[in-house]
Design a protein around this motif. Sequence first.
Motif, mmCIF file in Angstrom:
data_model
loop_
_atom_site.group_PDB
_atom_site.id
_atom_site.type_symbol
_atom_site.label_atom_id
_atom_site.label_comp_id
_atom_site.label_asym_id
_atom_site.label_seq_id
_atom_site.Cartn_x
_atom_site.Cartn_y
_atom_site.Cartn_z
ATOM 1 N N SER A 1 -1.354 7.031 -39.363
ATOM 2 C CA SER A 1 -1.991 8.154 -38.666
ATOM 3 C C SER A 1 -1.940 9.414 -39.513
ATOM 4 N N LYS A 2 -3.018 10.198 -39.425
ATOM 5 C CA LYS A 2 -3.087 11.448 -40.169
ATOM 6 C C LYS A 2 -2.617 12.646 -39.342
ATOM 7 N N ARG A 3 -2.215 12.415 -38.122
ATOM 8 C CA ARG A 3 -1.755 13.519 -37.286
ATOM 9 C C ARG A 3 -0.391 14.003 -37.731
ATOM 10 N N LEU A 4 -0.223 15.318 -37.656
ATOM 11 C CA LEU A 4 1.037 15.945 -38.043
ATOM 12 C C LEU A 4 1.880 16.219 -36.808
ATOM 13 N N THR A 5 3.135 16.327 -37.061
ATOM 14 C CA THR A 5 4.016 16.719 -35.954
ATOM 15 C C THR A 5 3.804 18.197 -35.654
ATOM 16 N N CYS A 6 4.169 18.614 -34.437
ATOM 17 C CA CYS A 6 3.959 20.010 -34.031
ATOM 18 C C CYS A 6 4.778 20.960 -34.885
ATOM 19 N N HIS A 7 5.998 20.524 -35.212
ATOM 20 C CA HIS A 7 6.872 21.369 -36.021
ATOM 21 C C HIS A 7 6.230 21.684 -37.375
ATOM 22 N N LYS A 8 5.643 20.656 -37.953
ATOM 23 C CA LYS A 8 5.025 20.825 -39.266
ATOM 24 C C LYS A 8 3.766 21.680 -39.181
ATOM 25 N N ARG A 9 2.965 21.444 -38.142
ATOM 26 C CA ARG A 9 1.709 22.188 -37.982
ATOM 27 C C ARG A 9 1.971 23.671 -37.743
ATOM 28 N N TYR A 10 2.958 23.998 -36.877
ATOM 29 C CA TYR A 10 3.282 25.397 -36.613
ATOM 30 C C TYR A 10 3.824 26.091 -37.866
ATOM 31 N N LYS A 11 4.568 25.342 -38.644
ATOM 32 C CA LYS A 11 5.125 25.911 -39.870
ATOM 33 C C LYS A 11 4.011 26.300 -40.844
ATOM 34 N N GLN B 1 0.851 26.987 -40.082
ATOM 35 C CA GLN B 1 0.098 28.111 -39.524
ATOM 36 C C GLN B 1 0.841 29.428 -39.747
ATOM 37 N N LYS B 2 2.163 29.393 -39.612
ATOM 38 C CA LYS B 2 2.967 30.599 -39.807
ATOM 39 C C LYS B 2 2.863 31.090 -41.250
ATOM 40 N N LYS B 3 2.917 30.147 -42.199
ATOM 41 C CA LYS B 3 2.809 30.525 -43.609
ATOM 42 C C LYS B 3 1.441 31.127 -43.916
ATOM 43 N N ILE B 4 0.401 30.587 -43.292
ATOM 44 C CA ILE B 4 -0.954 31.124 -43.518
ATOM 45 C C ILE B 4 -1.051 32.548 -42.984
ATOM 46 N N ARG B 5 -0.464 32.788 -41.815
ATOM 47 C CA ARG B 5 -0.514 34.143 -41.245
ATOM 48 C C ARG B 5 0.221 35.132 -42.134
ATOM 49 N N GLU B 6 1.382 34.736 -42.625
ATOM 50 C CA GLU B 6 2.134 35.615 -43.521
ATOM 51 C C GLU B 6 1.354 35.909 -44.803
ATOM 52 N N HIS B 7 0.670 34.939 -45.304
ATOM 53 C CA HIS B 7 -0.130 35.142 -46.516
ATOM 54 C C HIS B 7 -1.253 36.160 -46.264
ATOM 55 N N HIS B 8 -1.948 35.997 -45.147
ATOM 56 C CA HIS B 8 -3.024 36.943 -44.819
ATOM 57 C C HIS B 8 -2.490 38.359 -44.645
ATOM 58 N N ARG B 9 -1.313 38.478 -44.056
ATOM 59 C CA ARG B 9 -0.701 39.784 -43.853
ATOM 60 C C ARG B 9 -0.418 40.461 -45.193
ATOM 61 N N LYS B 10 0.116 39.690 -46.145
ATOM 62 C CA LYS B 10 0.404 40.250 -47.469
ATOM 63 C C LYS B 10 -0.875 40.720 -48.155
ATOM 64 N N VAL B 11 -1.908 39.910 -48.022
ATOM 65 C CA VAL B 11 -3.184 40.269 -48.668
ATOM 66 C C VAL B 11 -3.723 41.571 -48.084
ATOM 67 N N ARG B 12 -3.593 41.743 -46.751
ATOM 68 C CA ARG B 12 -4.089 42.974 -46.120
ATOM 69 C C ARG B 12 -3.298 44.188 -46.581
ATOM 70 N N LYS B 13 -1.974 44.048 -46.682
ATOM 71 C CA LYS B 13 -1.150 45.163 -47.137
ATOM 72 C C LYS B 13 -1.531 45.595 -48.544
ATOM 73 N N GLU B 14 -1.721 44.626 -49.426
ATOM 74 C CA GLU B 14 -2.100 44.951 -50.804
ATOM 75 C C GLU B 14 -3.467 45.626 -50.854
ATOM 76 N N ALA B 15 -4.378 45.194 -50.008
ATOM 77 C CA ALA B 15 -5.712 45.810 -49.972
ATOM 78 C C ALA B 15 -5.633 47.248 -49.498
ATOM 79 N N LYS B 16 -4.751 47.546 -48.544
ATOM 80 C CA LYS B 16 -4.597 48.930 -48.067
ATOM 81 C C LYS B 16 -4.054 49.822 -49.173
#
Length: 564
Positions: free
Chosen positions: A10-20, A22-37
């Motif tokens: 199965s290609k499905r991920l566990t919830c723990h892995k999926r949330y992790k 997503q969290k890393k992606i959000r942190e990355h976007h936040r850093k990019v926005r700060k640098e742009a400001k």
Amino acid sequence: MKRPKLRKASKRLTCHKRYKIQKKIREHHRKVRKEAKKRGRKKNRKDPGVPGTAPFKEELLREAELRKQRLEELKQKQKLERQKELERRRKLDAKRSTAAAQEQTEGKEASGKSEAKKTKKDLDKNAKKSFHSELEKVIEMSDVLLEVLDARDPMGCRCPQLEQAVAGSGGEKKLLLVLNKIDLVPKENLQKWLNYLKKEFPTVAFKSATLLKDRNMQTFSRRRARIDLSRHTESFGSTCLVKLLQEYGRTQNKAIQVGLVGFPNVGKSSVINSIKKDRVCDVGPARGVTKSMQVVRIDKQLKILDSPSIVADRTNSAVTMALRSIIHGGELCSVNLVKAVDAILDHCNKQQVMMFYSIPDFRNTEEFLSLLAQKRGMLKKGGVPDIENMAKSLLCDWTGAKISYHSEPPPSQILPPYLTEDKIAEMQVGFNLKKLEEENSSTVQALKYPSPASSIVFQAVGMTNGKIVKDKVEEEESEWEDLEISHEEEDLMETDDDQDTMEEEEEENNIKEDGRTPMTRNAELGMGQTESEIAESRVANSLSFSSDKAAGEDDAYDFNTDYV
């Protein structure tokens, strides 16, 4: 029991892995926005357009639309041109691929013919030009010449043209015989050959080292099984040969140069390596490895010159050409290889060959090669025996140091016409023959020899005629130069013929008037000679060696004199 159905992972991920993730992606976007400001983000400004209060508003809008249309048309034209170029390139590639395939098919058919011609041309160039010229250099530069002989067939390794050239030098050059590969011959046979050869030239018994390492070779420290390499790494007779040459140099009070000459695969380069105790010269089972002169310094008073092998004359028998000729990779076809092996087997005892190779009885050479190929595993597709490669390997074995065979010396020793008792005495001057006999006896006692039962008896043919002096090769003229002759030359030739005929008629008339009988030119020249001079000239003519003698005659001292 039914077999369980195999399911894909199965290609499905566990919830723990999926949330992790997503969290890393959000942190990355936040850093990019700060640098742009921090940088100060610049937004793309929109085109405000033409203001309504501007004069000639309609004309400006029309011009802008026309520009857009022109740009679109240019883009479409460029797109069409690119497509046309791609199609043209594809067609060219297709044509080239088809042409290349046709050339390959045609080239494969013609490659066999062209390769044979090229190899023959290359061999002729090497044999006639480079080999002869380098050999002449060695003969001219050397004070002492060492003729290296294979102990299994010493008479077949002797070149009468070389010996005659040295004997006719008037004592300026000396000739020594080096009997190499003495460990492949029974002891009794070796002593017979030493007693036979020393009556003509000083002979040195020699056994060269075959497994010498090069200085540039890498040494590996792997543990291997213990192998007794003393037989291959040790050389016998090298100290005797060096002492003999050094003593001769002291008698001459000068530094001497020693040249090694001989037919292919007699061991010229290996003799130098064993004297130097290092792999100075290239050595290999192939024939004609040494293609140019090489100078090796032994000490201040002694230099050794390595020479390319002597080219055997085509008038020799089939056995001598099989064993003594220079053979390159593509020179001989399968038929010639089988003929060469056939010639060797004809001069050997069949039962001894069968015992040596442990092969059953065979009817012809092809059957012998096929049986040997099956035994050694040299097979083609479908289990067909590879006769060509088997014949090549067998020729390498016979010219190399794998097979032990021996030939008997002639029952009665007849000196060749170029050797007299005075010449033999001249060749022995400057050498200590007593020490040489002692050293030869010590080397003979130190070696191990094969038993006469395991050695194959070989019927020797005699000396091998060789080409020492480079023949005057005329330049090949074009067809029109050969066929077309100028009119002026023809007229000159006609006038010369007429004058000659007129002079001959006048001479005949004068002779008739005087009452004399006509005499030949040779008779007129012989009028002033005495009877003793005429007898000497007849003896000299009888001793002269004719070059028109048949190739099939087996005479030990019959050869073609090419050396002047």
